[in-house]
Design an enzyme around this catalytic site. Structure first.
Site, short mmCIF file in Angstrom:
data_model
loop_
_atom_site.label_atom_id
_atom_site.label_comp_id
_atom_site.label_asym_id
_atom_site.label_seq_id
_atom_site.Cartn_x
_atom_site.Cartn_y
_atom_site.Cartn_z
N LYS A 75 0.64 -1.16 -0.02
CA LYS A 75 0.23 0.09 -0.04
C LYS A 75 0.81 1.22 0.11
O LYS A 75 0.72 1.75 0.78
CB LYS A 75 -0.85 0.00 0.99
CG LYS A 75 -2.10 -0.97 1.17
CD LYS A 75 -3.05 -0.86 2.41
CE LYS A 75 -3.92 -1.99 2.22
NZ LYS A 75 -3.64 -3.28 2.62
N ILE A 84 5.30 10.01 -2.79
CA ILE A 84 5.58 10.58 -3.92
C ILE A 84 6.72 9.72 -4.86
O ILE A 84 7.12 8.78 -4.23
CB ILE A 84 6.56 12.02 -3.89
CG1 ILE A 84 7.82 11.87 -3.10
CG2 ILE A 84 5.75 13.31 -3.04
CD1 ILE A 84 8.53 12.79 -3.14
#
Length: 279
Positions: free
Chosen positions: A95, A99
């Site tokens: 998960k 960035i």
């Protein structure tokens, strides 16, 4: 239900170009199982023992290697051996949610080096398209596949409505690497803007929150049956954890095998009914 849900896994495998998606569909068809077991335990001995027991019944194992307290690289080596022995794919449920540059490093490097051994991983779409670009720069050359979290099975999840729609749009723009979604239903046609026609697409839908004996837990998880997930909602892979190996990881091997076969059989029966085949 969209027409893709009426196709067999074998038919869909032919049209997928991503190696991870193709391999998963071929494994499902070959082993006659759409069951993924989520092995969320904290000791490597329990982790490997459970996977060895359920291996014959699954198409995919879902891992969280960062919760294994006594982790060392031998865990990954043994996991890969079990993947070959029992013919299943590996899905590290990481998960990612940062960035592009950061997730590329998290995926390729650090203690776990996920891209080197996990056929499939996943990410939250919240950072925007850069998260796919970052992960793709590492995973695509290795033949890996990415799932986006379009929906979640927990009570009160914020992954609904416009958030889900944007997740699907991001996936459509990156179909070489994004192979599907963590979701509770098919995403066919979701996120289309006014005037857009429904594209010919086949995203895999992997669905957590599957249970035959409970409707939820004390931490907000909500459960549906394999029939509800596969037949009624058109999803492709059922993800089951404690329902197979028990709450305390202490179930005897025969009991774990019995539950794994129980879920495998229910998931496969629902799929056969969905596509209209009898054996």
């Amino acid at each position: 239900m969209a027409s893709v849900a009426k196709r067999t896994y074998a038919q869909r495998a032919v049209t997928h170009t991503n190696p991870a998606a193709k391999a998963l569909l071929e494994t499902i068809e070959r082993k006659r199982t759409n069951l993924c077991v989520s092995v969320d335990v904290t000791k490597q001995a329990d982790f490997l023992r459970i996977i060895d027991i359920v291996g014959p019944y699954i198409c995919l194992v879902k891992t969280h290697v960062d919760v294994i307290e006594d982790f060392d690289w031998s865990v990954i080596e043994r996991l890969q051996e079990l993947s070959t022995k029992h013919d299943f794919q590996i899905f590290e449920d990481r998960k990612f949610a940062d960035i592009g540059n950061t997730v590329a490093l998290q995926y390729s490097s650090g203690v776990y080096k996920i891209a080197s051994w996990s056929h499939i991983t996943n990410a939250h779409p919240v950072p925007g398209p850069s998260i796919i670009s970052g992960l793709s720069s590492v995973g695509l050359p290795l033949g890996r596949g990415l799932l986006l979290l379009a929906e979640m099975s927990t009570k009160g999840s914020l992954a609904t409505g416009s958030y889900t729609e944007e997740a699907v749009r991001m996936a459509r723009a990156n179909r070489d690497f994004v192979i599907g979604f963590i979701a509770q239903q098919r995403m066919d046609g979701v996120g289309l803007r006014e005037g857009e026609s429904s594209p010919d697409e086949d995203f895999l839908i992997l669905t957590p929150g599957v249970g035959l004996d409970a409707k939820g837990d004390a931490m907000g998880q909500q459960y549906r049956t394999p029939r509800e997930v596969v037949l009624e909602s058109g999803c492709d892979v059922i993800i089951v954890g404690r329902g197979v190996y028990g709450k305390d990881n202490a179930a005897n091997p025969d009991a774990v095998r019995e539950q794994a076969e129980r879920y495998r059989a229910e998931g496969w029966k629902a799929y056969q009914e969905r596509v209209g085949i009898s054996n």
